[in-house]
Motif scaffolding. Structure first.
Motif, PDB file in Angstrom:
ATOM      1  N   ALA A 269      -7.484  -0.847   8.702  1.00  0.00           N
ATOM      2  CA  ALA A 269      -7.017   0.416   8.141  1.00  0.00           C
ATOM      3  C   ALA A 269      -7.021   0.274   6.627  1.00  0.00           C
ATOM      4  CB  ALA A 269      -5.619   0.742   8.646  1.00  0.00           C
ATOM      5  N   VAL A 270      -7.849   1.052   5.959  1.00  0.00           N
ATOM      6  CA  VAL A 270      -7.983   0.980   4.506  1.00  0.00           C
ATOM      7  C   VAL A 270      -7.433   2.267   3.905  1.00  0.00           C
ATOM      8  CG1 VAL A 270      -9.575   0.753   2.580  1.00  0.00           C
ATOM      9  CG2 VAL A 270     -10.009  -0.491   4.709  1.00  0.00           C
ATOM     10  N   LEU A 271      -6.471   2.118   2.986  1.00  0.00           N
ATOM     11  CA  LEU A 271      -5.849   3.264   2.336  1.00  0.00           C
ATOM     12  C   LEU A 271      -6.504   3.529   0.984  1.00  0.00           C
ATOM     13  CD1 LEU A 271      -3.626   5.419   2.138  1.00  0.00           C
ATOM     14  CD2 LEU A 271      -2.138   3.664   1.125  1.00  0.00           C
ATOM     15  N   ASN A 272      -7.022   4.720   0.824  1.00  0.00           N
ATOM     16  CA  ASN A 272      -7.521   5.180  -0.468  1.00  0.00           C
ATOM     17  C   ASN A 272      -6.342   5.813  -1.203  1.00  0.00           C
ATOM     18  OD1 ASN A 272      -8.620   6.684  -2.618  1.00  0.00           O
ATOM     19  ND2 ASN A 272     -10.581   6.922  -1.539  1.00  0.00           N
ATOM     20  N   GLU A 273      -5.747   5.047  -2.102  1.00  0.00           N
ATOM     21  CA  GLU A 273      -4.529   5.515  -2.755  1.00  0.00           C
ATOM     22  C   GLU A 273      -4.785   6.746  -3.620  1.00  0.00           C
ATOM     23  OE1 GLU A 273      -2.638   2.360  -4.828  1.00  0.00           O
ATOM     24  OE2 GLU A 273      -2.361   1.121  -3.033  1.00  0.00           O
ATOM     25  N   ALA A 274      -5.960   6.856  -4.188  1.00  0.00           N
ATOM     26  CA  ALA A 274      -6.260   8.016  -5.031  1.00  0.00           C
ATOM     27  C   ALA A 274      -6.261   9.307  -4.217  1.00  0.00           C
ATOM     28  CB  ALA A 274      -7.601   7.831  -5.720  1.00  0.00           C
ATOM     29  N   LYS A 275      -6.810   9.256  -2.997  1.00  0.00           N
ATOM     30  CA  LYS A 275      -6.858  10.429  -2.127  1.00  0.00           C
ATOM     31  C   LYS A 275      -5.721  10.463  -1.106  1.00  0.00           C
ATOM     32  CE  LYS A 275     -11.884  11.065  -2.371  1.00  0.00           C
ATOM     33  NZ  LYS A 275     -13.127  11.201  -1.571  1.00  0.00           N
ATOM     34  N   ASN A 276      -4.969   9.364  -1.019  1.00  0.00           N
ATOM     35  CA  ASN A 276      -3.874   9.257  -0.052  1.00  0.00           C
ATOM     36  C   ASN A 276      -4.401   9.471   1.374  1.00  0.00           C
ATOM     37  OD1 ASN A 276      -1.218   8.818   0.736  1.00  0.00           O
ATOM     38  ND2 ASN A 276      -0.681  10.990   0.620  1.00  0.00           N
ATOM     39  N   GLU A 277      -5.503   8.763   1.704  1.00  0.00           N
ATOM     40  CA  GLU A 277      -6.146   8.892   3.005  1.00  0.00           C
ATOM     41  C   GLU A 277      -6.486   7.519   3.562  1.00  0.00           C
ATOM     42  OE1 GLU A 277      -8.528  13.134   2.342  1.00  0.00           O
ATOM     43  OE2 GLU A 277      -9.606  11.216   2.255  1.00  0.00           O
ATOM     44  N   TYR A 278      -6.344   7.406   4.878  1.00  0.00           N
ATOM     45  CA  TYR A 278      -6.724   6.181   5.574  1.00  0.00           C
ATOM     46  C   TYR A 278      -8.114   6.340   6.193  1.00  0.00           C
ATOM     47  CZ  TYR A 278      -2.237   3.694   5.567  1.00  0.00           C
ATOM     48  OH  TYR A 278      -1.110   2.999   5.201  1.00  0.00           O
ATOM     49  N   THR A 279      -8.836   5.231   6.229  1.00  0.00           N
ATOM     50  CA  THR A 279     -10.053   5.126   7.030  1.00  0.00           C
ATOM     51  C   THR A 279      -9.844   4.000   8.025  1.00  0.00           C
ATOM     52  OG1 THR A 279     -11.500   5.917   5.257  1.00  0.00           O
ATOM     53  CG2 THR A 279     -12.515   4.647   7.031  1.00  0.00           C
TER      54      THR A 279
END
Length: 773
Positions: free
Chosen positions: A257-267
């Motif tokens: 689970a990778v969190l894109n902190e800039a977009k506040n979204e998980y992949t």
């Protein structure tokens, strides 16, 4: 005296007079001689404990006047005082025969408040943090509490929450503590990827997961919230899916689970290895237990040669054999499956070995983690209690039952060694979850147009495992419905689901009459086997027909008689036998659901009849890859009068519920324009459903293609003239869309009658809740 001895005695005396000092990390011995021999003090002097008091300090010491003590006692005393949290500094020293304990008291927390929180209420956060009013203030504890609050927000999908603290001194060593919370936006799941899958598409695997990608209605379903526990549950769901579809070598290489902190979204990414697909080879049952006939056990095995390998069938076979063996008087017998893999033919031969297991008994059942659900609600799902023979398969069955309740987000059952080699302690770890729901149902009725229903239900009322539901609804043409349902799943301590239903319904035909009914039902359901159950009911119903100004000229004779009579009472008892092997009650792909009901009315009241009806539905997965589900349904019913004749409301009504494309009472005998019902009906339907193309399966939309047929005929209601009735078959074909919405399963159907009579009433478009079992 020798010079050496004098020197040692002088050192010892210096050590006792100089003393020992303990502070911070532990005790520091000033003279090493104290390490070699114990010391004795006569009194304890406590300094600095203004709020806590000297007695509280002394109670946390391991050192007592007149009793020998050593460095380890000082270390332990310092640790205990720090562990209370009431002291920021502790020093222990020995002065002559006095132990001097000097403490600096920590600040006390006067009040704990939370600012900025809207998604999680104060009482929930208060139970999350360890810092409490009138407790000590500790920087370390506050930092840990911040992490606890952060984790609570992650559980509801708010990973970018920001938390700070503010302290305000209020005098006398007390402070007010405020947790300032910026909840931020919801953390979404932008993408769920699969790597290494070839047997099944990523779209098909998406449907298996508990976690879903974010969508327009995700704020209602909350299925796009990432947590580590849900990730583990998804991994287990994938394993179960593959193991039950012929892939015993399936494994998950990794899950990230990778969190894109800039977009506040998980992949989320699942990397898998599917392995080869297998079928069952030769299946046998062997026994080493003297007196036990293994050949007699072969009949209960559910794994057949040539079938696709299915792990759940292996488990069911083990349980069935174990039950049969226990009934034969061998409670400690053990069933072990042994596989013989053939890599050339991709088959797995199975041998179920029954041997005499070790004698072990249940010493006790420990239940942990249930903050709301009562202990007895959990214990009653076990088919064993303290003192019974230990059976691992019963543990598996109990775990399955507890998970099926829907009360817990996590169920874990382990065993520990008891007080003796033949004693076992069963440890049940659970985590309560929300079991209440507010629902809005939408339907369509021929006379009332759009019908709305609002309901509140609780599946675990007061933590007792009871079910309660309150609902109210209405349509545009003054129709009203009210209901109260209650079920106690373990009545009088037995596995009997007893309950009652109270209802009141009001409908109108607009031009001719108003129909009102109210009453109650008492019911009890008893399981016969894991798949078979029986239900007994008593129903009391008051029925009222109230004619309008035009009833004399427009109503047929049966309805004129009803309106003249005014109020009627129906009192009946019924019994239903239900057979259920469905793999899911929400979206079944395999299995049978069948029921037969017989009802007798005549226990007082105005109705006297015997009625029998039945319905069966068979589901089969036609294509794994396409998730294409086939369904065949049949039904029939017959009613006979046990008195002079039947009333209109005693007969069956038939229409759009059985044969789509018609109104609810659009098929069957009619007197003029009024449906009077019939005594006998038959119906059948065939349907195929697939996920909507070009849409992710997470959307919950499925396309349905169906064909229905049926008829209702016969009449035992006195009719002066104008009766229209025949037993010709009506049929229709159509298509529809089912949506597993956050408000419940909604269904939209459009059907075209292809066989009908002139006096039938059509309704091609149908909008309703999806079919219920």
């Amino acid at each position: 005296m020798k010079a050496g001895s004098k020197f040692l005695n002088a050192v010892s005396a210096f050590a006792l007079s100089a003393g020992v000092v303990a502070s911070g990390a532990g005790a520091v011995v000033v003279a090493s001689a104290l390490s070699a021999e114990a010391a004795v003090i006569q009194k304890i002097d406590v300094r600095g404990a203004q709020r806590a008091g000297a007695a509280a300090v002394r109670s946390n010491l391991t050192i007592r006047p007149g009793v020998n003590f050593s460095n380890s006692d000082i270390d332990e005393s310092v640790k205990r005082l720090y562990a209370t949290g009431f002291f920021s500094d502790v020093k222990i020293a020995v002065s002559g025969s006095t132990l001097v304990v000097t403490v600096n008291e920590s600040q006390l927390v006067n009040q704990v408040v939370f600012n900025g929180n809207r998604k999680i209420k104060d009482d929930k956060l208060q139970s999350t943090v360890n810092t409490q009013p009138l407790g000590p203030y500790s920087e370390a504890m506050v930092k840990a509490d911040i992490e606890r609050i952060r984790e609570a927000y992650k559980q509801i999908g708010r990973s970018d929450v920001q938390i700070t603290t503010q302290t305000v001194p209020v005098g006398q060593g007390r402070v007010n503590l405020a947790f300032v919370i910026n909840e931020g936006d919801r953390t979404k799941i932008s993408d769920i990827k699969f790597i290494g899958n070839s047997a099944y598409s990523s779209s098909r695997l998406h449907d298996v997961l508990v976690t879903k990608e974010s969508g327009p209605l995700s704020f209602l379903t909350r299925k796009d919230v990432y947590t580590e526990d849900k990730m583990k549950a998804d991994e287990e769901a994938l394993r179960k899916f593959y193991y039950d579809h012929g892939y015993p070598d399936f494994r998950i290489v990794s899950s990230d689970a990778v969190l894109n902190e800039a977009k506040n979204e998980y992949t989320l990414t699942f990397t898998v290895e599917e392995g080869a697909r297998y079928r069952f080879g030769n299946v046998t049952v062997d026994s080493t237990v003297q007196g036990l006939d293994a050949s007699a056990l072969k009949n209960v095995v559910q794994t057949n040669a040539g079938d696709v390998y299915k792990a759940s069938d292996v488990q069911k076979s083990i349980e069935a054999i174990q039950k049969k063996v226990a009934e034969a008087g061998y409670p400690f017998a053990r069933v072990t499956p042994r596989g013989d893999r053939n890599f050339q033919t991709n088959t797995i031969g199975l041998s179920y070995l029954v041997d005499q297991g070790e004698r072990a008994y249940v010493e006790r059942i420990d239940i942990r983690g249930n903050t709301r659900t009562r202990d007895y609600v959990i214990r009653r799902e076990f088919d064993m209690s303290e003192g019974d023979a230990f059976n691992q398969l019963m543990i598996t069955r109990a775990k399955r039952r507890l998970e099926a309740l829907g009360y817990f987000s996590k169920v874990n059952i382990t065993t520990q060694q008891g007080s003796a080699p033949d004693r076992v302690v069963i440890v049940v770890d659970v985590e309560d979850q929300s079991t209440g729901a507010f629902g809005i149902g939408v339907g369509y009725a021929a006379n009332d147009g759009v019908v709305l229903e609002a309901s509140i239900e609780e599946k675990n009322f007061l933590g007792r495992g009871q079910y309660i539901r309150v609902a109210a609804g209405g349509g545009l043409n003054d129709s009203r419905t009210y209901s109260l349902n209650f079920t106690e799943p373990y009545f009088l301590g037995y596995r009997l689901a007893a309950g009652f239903d109270v209802f009141k319904n009001q409908t109108s035909s607009n031009d001719y009459y108003d129909y009102n009914e109210q009453g109650f039902t008492l019911r009890v359901t008893a399981p016969i086997t894991e798949t078979l159950a029986t239900t007994f009911r008593y129903t009391y119903k008051e029925i009222n027909y109230d004619g309008t100004n035009d009833w004399q000229t427009n109503l047929s004779q049966p309805f004129q008689d009803l309106v003249r009579g005014g109020d009627y009472v129906q009192s009946s008892i019924s019994q239903t036998l239900t057979y259920n092997t469905l793999d899911s009650m929400t979206l079944p792909r395999e299995g049978i659901y069948a029921s037969v009901t017989q009802e007798y009315a005549g226990l007082g009241g105005d109705s006297q009849f015997y009625k029998i009806s039945g319905r069966a539905r068979y589901f089969q997965l036609l294509s794994d890859e396409l998730d294409m589900i086939g369904q065949i349904a049949v039904g029939a019913g017959h009613v006979v009068a046990t008195g002079d004749h039947l009333n209109v409301f005693d007969q069956f009504t038939f229409g759009g519920r059985q044969v789509r494309g018609f109104k609810n009472d659009g098929i069957g005998p009619r007197a003029g324009s009024d449906a009077i019902g019939g005594t006998t009906y038959f119906n059948a339907s065939a349907e195929v459903s697939v996920p909507m193309p070009a849409l992710p399966q997470d959307a919950g939309l499925r396309a349905n293609f169906f064909a229905d047929a049926g008829t209702l005929y016969g009449n035992d209601v006195p009719v002066a003239s104008g009766l229209q009735s025949d037993n010709s078959i009506r049929a229709s074909v159509g298509m529809g869309v089912t949506w597993a919405s956050p408000f419940g399963a909604l269904r939209f159907d459009y059907a075209v009658p292809v066989a009908k009579e002139d006096y039938d009433r059509e309704q091609r478009f149908r909008f309703s809740m999806a079919n219920q079992f």
